[in-house]
Design a protein around this motif. Structure first.
Motif, PDB file in Angstrom:
ATOM      1  N   TRP A 223     -38.324  -5.042 -20.675  1.00 14.06           N
ATOM      2  CA  TRP A 223     -37.782  -4.841 -19.330  1.00 14.06           C
ATOM      3  C   TRP A 223     -36.442  -5.551 -19.157  1.00 14.06           C
ATOM      4  N   TYR A 224     -36.336  -6.765 -19.683  1.00 16.11           N
ATOM      5  CA  TYR A 224     -35.090  -7.519 -19.560  1.00 16.11           C
ATOM      6  C   TYR A 224     -34.023  -6.812 -20.383  1.00 16.11           C
ATOM      7  N   ASP A 225     -32.871  -6.525 -19.763  1.00 18.74           N
ATOM      8  CA  ASP A 225     -31.890  -5.650 -20.414  1.00 18.74           C
ATOM      9  C   ASP A 225     -30.505  -6.275 -20.521  1.00 18.74           C
ATOM     10  N   SER A 226     -30.439  -7.609 -20.596  1.00 18.50           N
ATOM     11  CA  SER A 226     -29.135  -8.261 -20.624  1.00 18.50           C
ATOM     12  C   SER A 226     -28.921  -9.004 -21.933  1.00 18.50           C
ATOM     13  N   GLY A 227     -27.875  -8.643 -22.661  1.00 22.38           N
ATOM     14  CA  GLY A 227     -27.422  -9.397 -23.820  1.00 22.38           C
ATOM     15  C   GLY A 227     -28.490  -9.657 -24.860  1.00 22.38           C
ATOM     16  N   THR A 228     -28.452 -10.864 -25.414  1.00 22.43           N
ATOM     17  CA  THR A 228     -29.396 -11.260 -26.458  1.00 22.43           C
ATOM     18  C   THR A 228     -30.829 -11.269 -25.956  1.00 22.43           C
ATOM     19  N   GLY A 229     -31.008 -11.395 -24.637  1.00 23.80           N
ATOM     20  CA  GLY A 229     -32.347 -11.402 -24.069  1.00 23.80           C
ATOM     21  C   GLY A 229     -33.128 -10.135 -24.336  1.00 23.80           C
TER      22      GLY A 229
END
Length: 326
Positions: A170-176
């Motif tokens: 679900w998390y869609d930012s950068g290295t995350g």
């Protein structure tokens, strides 16, 4: 994150050694009670780490501010700092419980000044504390995301924070996008694998033992998550090198555990035909992989090529939660 069955147990979780007064089975309730001093120590360590990070951020120092310059206000981002503190404590306790497990199941456990029963109890209690710290790390990360989404209603804020923190992918930012699912996998594997110890008399000692071997995967995922996403080890400086070096005793003990297993059935022996030959190949491959890991860690620490990012001359431009780090 419990150790394998030792000669002091009958394989069903019932103590049989002379040091057992009750003759009863080890229970989760009893270990939770025994884990209270360990958990208290973890809270103290977490508080100390939090205070250190808070003061560093307030002074505009530390790698978190270097990676994300907008995070120069600890009074605003204190939940993020507390999540970091729980994460570091969780990794420290995970390191300790894995080391205890490898020692107590290794060939030289009987020669240690501390009794096997004591080591086993420490291993179980530190395992429970590790699971609690991992959960607290994720919950505080969720709390920070809920705080950030102030423009949304409470239901939407809670869902957004929960989904980013606990729903894989679900998390869609950068290295995350990669690091957070790895951390989630570590948490979701750690809890059932750790708690299965307390029902091994129901599922059978052999089944539990086979499943328990995946505990080392939990630890590897935890370290990988930290190396990918921990802002305190973001750059290729000494903190990242120390983190790599701390994996050397784990890999070394694991290699000794595989080369000299306490159980005769786990010894490599000589290859034979049929299914036994396939098992021999798998065991030999496992030993080769761990040996390669030991060599790899040595090469990484000596060469300095540990995957750390180069420190930029100018601070990166970033906005809250549109960043690379965690």
């Amino acid at each position: 994150m419990q150790h394998e069955v030792t000669p002091r147990t009958d394989g069903s979780g019932t103590a049989t050694g002379p040091g057992d007064r009750s003759g009863g089975r080890v229970t989760l309730r009893g270990d939770l009670r025994a884990a209270l001093p360990d958990a208290a120590a973890a809270v103290v360590v977490t508080g100390a780490v939090f205070l250190f990070l808070y003061l560093r951020m307030g002074a505009g120092e530390g790698d978190t501010v270097a990676v994300m310059p907008f995070m120069d206000d600890p009074a605003t981002y204190w939940m993020y700092l507390l999540s970091q503190a729980f994460g570091w404590s969780a990794l420290l306790w995970a390191w300790g419980t894995v080391m205890l497990g490898l020692v107590v199941s290794g060939p030289g456990a009987g020669r240690l000044p501390v009794s096997r029963a004591t080591l086993e109890r420490w291993h179980r209690t530190t395992s429970l504390t590790t699971m609690a710290l991992m959960a607290a790390h994720a919950l505080m990360f969720m709390a920070e995301l809920v705080r950030y989404e102030a423009a949304l209603g409470w239901a939407a804020r809670i869902w957004a924070g929960f989904a980013d923190s606990f729903v894989p992918g679900w998390y869609d930012s950068g290295t995350g996008r990669l690091a957070i699912p790895i951390g989630q996998a570590a948490l979701y594997l750690a809890v059932p694998l750790g708690l299965l110890f307390y029902v091994r008399h129901r599922i059978g000692a052999n089944t539990w033992r086979r499943l328990h071997r995946f505990v080392i995967v939990v630890y590897v995922l935890s370290v990988w998550h930290t190396l990918l996403y921990g802002t305190n080890v973001w750059y290729g400086d000494w903190p990242r090198t120390v983190l790599w070096l701390l994996q050397l005793p784990v890999a070394g003990l694991l290699l000794v555990r595989l080369l000299r297993p306490a159980r005769r059935s786990e010894r490599l022996g000589s290859p034979r035909g049929g299914r036994r030959a396939a098992g021999w190949v798998l065991r030999a491959a496992g030993r080769a992989v761990v040996l390669a890991v030991v060599v790899g860690i040595l090469v990484v620490t000596v060469s300095g090529r540990d995957g750390g990012r180069p420190r930029p001359a100018e601070p990166p431009a970033a906005t809250p939660h549109a960043h690379e780090a965690g």
